[in-house]
Design a protein around this motif. Structure first.
Motif, mmCIF file in Angstrom:
data_model
loop_
_atom_site.group_PDB
_atom_site.id
_atom_site.type_symbol
_atom_site.label_atom_id
_atom_site.label_comp_id
_atom_site.label_asym_id
_atom_site.label_seq_id
_atom_site.Cartn_x
_atom_site.Cartn_y
_atom_site.Cartn_z
ATOM 1 N N UNK A 28 -42.157 -40.368 35.800
ATOM 2 C CA UNK A 28 -41.561 -39.326 36.636
ATOM 3 C C UNK A 28 -40.753 -38.343 35.794
ATOM 4 N N UNK A 29 -40.035 -38.856 34.805
ATOM 5 C CA UNK A 29 -39.296 -37.974 33.901
ATOM 6 C C UNK A 29 -40.255 -37.071 33.134
ATOM 7 N N UNK A 30 -41.346 -37.648 32.710
ATOM 8 C CA UNK A 30 -42.374 -36.861 32.007
ATOM 9 C C UNK A 30 -42.962 -35.801 32.932
ATOM 10 N N UNK A 31 -43.221 -36.154 34.171
ATOM 11 C CA UNK A 31 -43.752 -35.188 35.140
ATOM 12 C C UNK A 31 -42.796 -34.023 35.362
ATOM 13 N N UNK A 32 -41.496 -34.288 35.237
ATOM 14 C CA UNK A 32 -40.490 -33.246 35.426
ATOM 15 C C UNK A 32 -40.334 -32.366 34.201
ATOM 16 N N UNK A 33 -41.016 -32.713 33.132
ATOM 17 C CA UNK A 33 -40.892 -31.924 31.905
ATOM 18 C C UNK A 33 -39.657 -32.254 31.092
ATOM 19 N N UNK A 34 -39.050 -33.410 31.358
ATOM 20 C CA UNK A 34 -37.844 -33.809 30.625
ATOM 21 C C UNK A 34 -38.211 -34.092 29.169
ATOM 22 N N UNK A 35 -37.468 -33.500 28.258
ATOM 23 C CA UNK A 35 -37.727 -33.679 26.827
ATOM 24 C C UNK A 35 -36.630 -34.463 26.122
ATOM 25 N N UNK A 36 -35.407 -34.442 26.679
ATOM 26 C CA UNK A 36 -34.285 -35.117 26.031
ATOM 27 C C UNK A 36 -33.476 -35.914 27.041
ATOM 28 N N UNK A 37 -32.994 -37.047 26.603
ATOM 29 C CA UNK A 37 -32.119 -37.895 27.398
ATOM 30 C C UNK A 37 -30.856 -38.172 26.589
ATOM 31 N N UNK A 38 -29.739 -38.364 27.280
ATOM 32 C CA UNK A 38 -28.482 -38.707 26.622
ATOM 33 C C UNK A 38 -27.962 -39.978 27.274
ATOM 34 N N UNK A 39 -27.829 -41.042 26.502
ATOM 35 C CA UNK A 39 -27.447 -42.278 27.147
ATOM 36 C C UNK A 39 -26.892 -43.329 26.217
ATOM 37 N N UNK A 40 -26.547 -44.463 26.826
ATOM 38 C CA UNK A 40 -26.072 -45.643 26.121
ATOM 39 C C UNK A 40 -26.815 -46.839 26.696
ATOM 40 N N UNK A 41 -27.404 -47.662 25.828
ATOM 41 C CA UNK A 41 -28.186 -48.820 26.256
ATOM 42 C C UNK A 41 -27.303 -49.879 26.915
ATOM 43 N N UNK A 42 -27.953 -50.770 27.643
ATOM 44 C CA UNK A 42 -27.266 -51.891 28.270
ATOM 45 C C UNK A 42 -28.247 -52.742 29.051
ATOM 46 N N UNK A 55 -43.090 -43.288 25.243
ATOM 47 C CA UNK A 55 -43.124 -41.860 25.593
ATOM 48 C C UNK A 55 -42.517 -41.036 24.459
ATOM 49 N N UNK A 56 -43.350 -40.724 23.477
ATOM 50 C CA UNK A 56 -42.850 -40.053 22.273
ATOM 51 C C UNK A 56 -42.445 -38.603 22.528
ATOM 52 N N UNK A 57 -42.886 -38.049 23.640
ATOM 53 C CA UNK A 57 -42.499 -36.664 23.950
ATOM 54 C C UNK A 57 -41.142 -36.586 24.644
ATOM 55 N N UNK A 58 -40.494 -37.723 24.877
ATOM 56 C CA UNK A 58 -39.136 -37.753 25.417
ATOM 57 C C UNK A 58 -38.223 -38.356 24.354
ATOM 58 N N UNK A 59 -37.248 -37.591 23.918
ATOM 59 C CA UNK A 59 -36.346 -38.030 22.850
ATOM 60 C C UNK A 59 -35.022 -38.482 23.444
ATOM 61 N N UNK A 60 -34.611 -39.684 23.093
ATOM 62 C CA UNK A 60 -33.325 -40.201 23.541
ATOM 63 C C UNK A 60 -32.256 -39.931 22.488
ATOM 64 N N UNK A 61 -31.133 -39.399 22.909
ATOM 65 C CA UNK A 61 -29.972 -39.226 22.044
ATOM 66 C C UNK A 61 -28.964 -40.298 22.439
ATOM 67 N N UNK A 62 -28.788 -41.290 21.572
ATOM 68 C CA UNK A 62 -27.855 -42.369 21.868
ATOM 69 C C UNK A 62 -26.437 -41.885 21.615
ATOM 70 N N UNK A 63 -25.651 -41.829 22.665
ATOM 71 C CA UNK A 63 -24.296 -41.316 22.573
ATOM 72 C C UNK A 63 -23.314 -42.443 22.236
ATOM 73 N N UNK A 64 -22.096 -42.046 21.872
ATOM 74 C CA UNK A 64 -21.076 -43.016 21.493
ATOM 75 C C UNK A 64 -20.310 -43.559 22.694
ATOM 76 N N UNK A 65 -20.430 -42.880 23.826
ATOM 77 C CA UNK A 65 -19.707 -43.280 25.037
ATOM 78 C C UNK A 65 -20.428 -42.638 26.218
ATOM 79 N N UNK A 66 -20.450 -43.336 27.356
ATOM 80 C CA UNK A 66 -21.178 -42.809 28.507
ATOM 81 C C UNK A 66 -20.592 -41.500 29.019
#
Length: 581
Positions: A28-42, A55-66
């Motif tokens: 669904x994110x891919x369908x929306x054309x989302x290219x970047x995400x900002x998040x913290x795993x858990x 999904x290599x066309x979606x890049x995750x930026x791992x942030x230091x804090x939510x």
């Protein structure tokens, strides 16, 4: 990898069947054309991250804090005009997003938050890292959804993305129980779309437009107040055409900054508590005020009884709830800003006879310029640093700011000519916004220069975001205007609390240039005027993040200033003026 192989792999990915709810989320994110995400795993969001692995066309930026993830996604949305996406796990991960979501809600910024949640059968049992994310975020989101089924979770994502992006933009959230994201499904999500019942207005009522146009044409002292809605609606070109064609002076709100170029002779700069004297005088003395995409908040209006007291108000807004909420509208025009400006442009019977008014506004600009003194025996002035950066950077430079005195100096002394270049927290006033916002802005516009102005107090709240800027090798500059205090609080204490500086000054503060170096960024320090230009050049030439610890005059205050709830026409230009009001 060859181009042919790359295309083949993408085709295979497109055709790959969805097998779990998490994979439906990713699709669904891919369908929306989302290219970047900002998040913290858990733990609770881990199935979604696992699905995104392919999904290599979606890049995750791992942030230091939510909180930083939410601010970065918010800034991404401001710069691109499309929803930024942030992710967090359940419990503390979700609650750490709250400040950023509330910030986006106050400023009508497009944002999609995805939060992990404990399995459905654990909800309500105080399970590990459980919190009522839907209940907590309901007051601060445009819409939120508790995902209930692996078959529909992908479409939940699409609905939330579309709602964040359509009509009056704002934050949405989807809460994702782990059993839903891990559950089996073969249901392919469709393209993002809003519910059939959601139908935001586009064009205003023609009769109301006709009446408003006649009023504007008959005005002798017309003024346009351009708010953030102009930029949200991509209506800057329409605004410029309308103002120039009919020779109407333009004042901008803080969120509307950049919608009308301050280099234009019709520009009267910025309005409100720390707006220009001439901008506030224009609003206070006009006979017709055309407010476009503004909610007339208290920092803009001061005392509503003294705001534009002699003016008939034409209010353009896409949200009918904003009409007459704070200031009574004589001519309510509900619709998309670009469409309604175009309606007015085509309906105006003639230009207003406002030559004398335009001349009066020019006189005010000469009488009340933004200005500051630079005595040789006093420390470095922050306004000077902002001006020097403005002089050497391109017109499309994106400026991020935290909240406080540094934010006001950046707003006042930068020359704004383009929309989507001013990225800050407006309505919520969130300290700590600058560093993660600069990250989100740079990811959104890698080819544009990004400069962030922060205060020492604001920087201390999210300085850990430097680790992200270094890891991602982001070429940006953060300028800490360091007065060893929470400066705006100190200014208010001096002005309204008889100088009792309780909890606003720091008896000790880190050396921010050395702190930057510890994070792996370039750290610079400047204390003298003669070193400012070389320090700026060194920061800009560095390929990566730089932090300038700028030691400024701790006694410098922000002027003009209208006391809270005051009359905008009674602005103070210095401390003595403030005492006399």
């Amino acid at each position: 990898m060859s181009e042919r192989a790359s295309v083949s792999r993408e085709d295979e990915q497109d055709e790959q069947p969805v097998e779990t709810g998490a994979e439906s989320v990713a699709k669904a994110l891919e369908n929306a054309g989302v290219e970047h995400l900002f998040g913290v795993q858990g733990g609770a969001i881990m199935p979604v991250y696992d699905a995104l692995y392919e999904h290599e066309n979606i890049t995750n930026i791992t942030m230091a804090h939510e909180q930083g993830a939410a601010h970065a996604a918010d800034a991404y949305g401001i710069v691109t005009g499309k929803p930024g996406v942030c992710l967090a796990t359940s419990g503390p991960g979700a609650t750490n997003l709250i400040t950023g979501i509330a910030d986006a809600n106050m400023d009508s910024d497009p944002l999609l938050a995805l939060t992990g949640q404990v399995p459905t059968n654990f909800v309500g049992n105080d399970a590990f890292q459980e919190t009522d994310t839907i209940g907590i975020t309901q007051p601060i989101t445009k819409n939120n959804i508790f995902a209930e089924n692996p078959d529909t979770v992908g479409d939940d994502i699409g609905t939330a993305w579309a709602l964040a992006n359509t009509g009056r933009q704002g934050p949405t959230l989807v809460d994702l129980p782990k059993d839903v994201t891990q559950g089996e499904t073969d249901s392919q999500p469709g393209a993002p779309q809003t519910p059939d019942t959601y139908d935001p207005p586009e064009r205003a009522d023609d009769v109301a437009v006709q009446a408003a146009a006649e009023t504007l044409a008959n005005a002798e002292r017309p003024t346009i107040l351009a708010g953030g809605g102009v930029i949200k609606a991509e209506a800057s070109d329409e605004l410029r055409q309308f103002a120039r064609e009919y020779e109407i002076p333009v004042v901008t709100t803080m969120p509307g900054t950049g919608s009308f170029p301050e280099t234009d002779p019709l520009s009267l700069g910025i309005a409100g508590m720390h707006g220009t004297g001439y901008g506030n005088l224009a609003v206070s003395n006009c006979d017709v005020l055309l407010g476009i995409g503004t909610r007339f908040d208290d920092r803009l209006t001061g005392d509503v009884e003294t705001f534009a007291p002699d003016a008939e108000l034409v209010h353009v807004d896409i949200d009918p709830a904003e009409i007459s909420k704070n200031i009574e509208a004589d001519y309510p025009l509900v619709g998309d800003a670009a469409a309604v400006i175009e309606q007015l442009y085509e309906t105006m019977p003639r230009p207003p006879n406002s030559d004398e008014w335009v001349e009066q506004c020019e006189t005010w600009k000469e009488e009340y310029p933004l200005d500051y003194e630079m005595p040789e025996d006093e420390p470095l002035k922050p306004q000077y640093i902002v001006e020097r950066f403005d002089d050497v950077t391109p017109e499309d430079t994106i400026v991020a700011a935290g909240v406080g005195q540094h934010q006001m100096w950046a707003w006042q002394y930068w020359t704004w000519t383009q929309p989507r270049t001013w990225v800050t927290s407006h309505g919520l006033g969130t300290m700590g916004y600058a560093v993660p916002a600069a990250i989100g802005a740079k990811i959104a516009a890698p080819d544009q220069e990004v400069v962030a102005f922060d205060g020492d107090g604001s920087f201390l709240m999210t300085a850990q975001g430097l680790s992200v800027a270094v890891r991602e090798n982001l070429d940006l500059t953060i300028v800490v205007l360091n007065n060893e205090a929470v400066g705006m609080v100190r200014q208010w204490q001096d002005g309204f609390y008889e100088g009792r500086r309780m909890a606003s000054e720091y008896p000790w503060i880190p050396e921010f240039d050395k702190l930057a170096e510890a994070f792996g960024a370039q750290g610079l320090r400047v204390e003298e005027y003669e070193n400012v230009e070389d320090t700026i050049a060194e920061a800009r030439e560095y390929d990566g993040p730089s932090v300038i610890d700028a030691i400024i005059d701790p006694g410098e205050n922000v002027y003009p200033m209208v006391p809270s709830g005051g009359d905008n026409a009674q602005f103070a230009l210095n401390e003595q003026h403030l005492e006399d009001i």
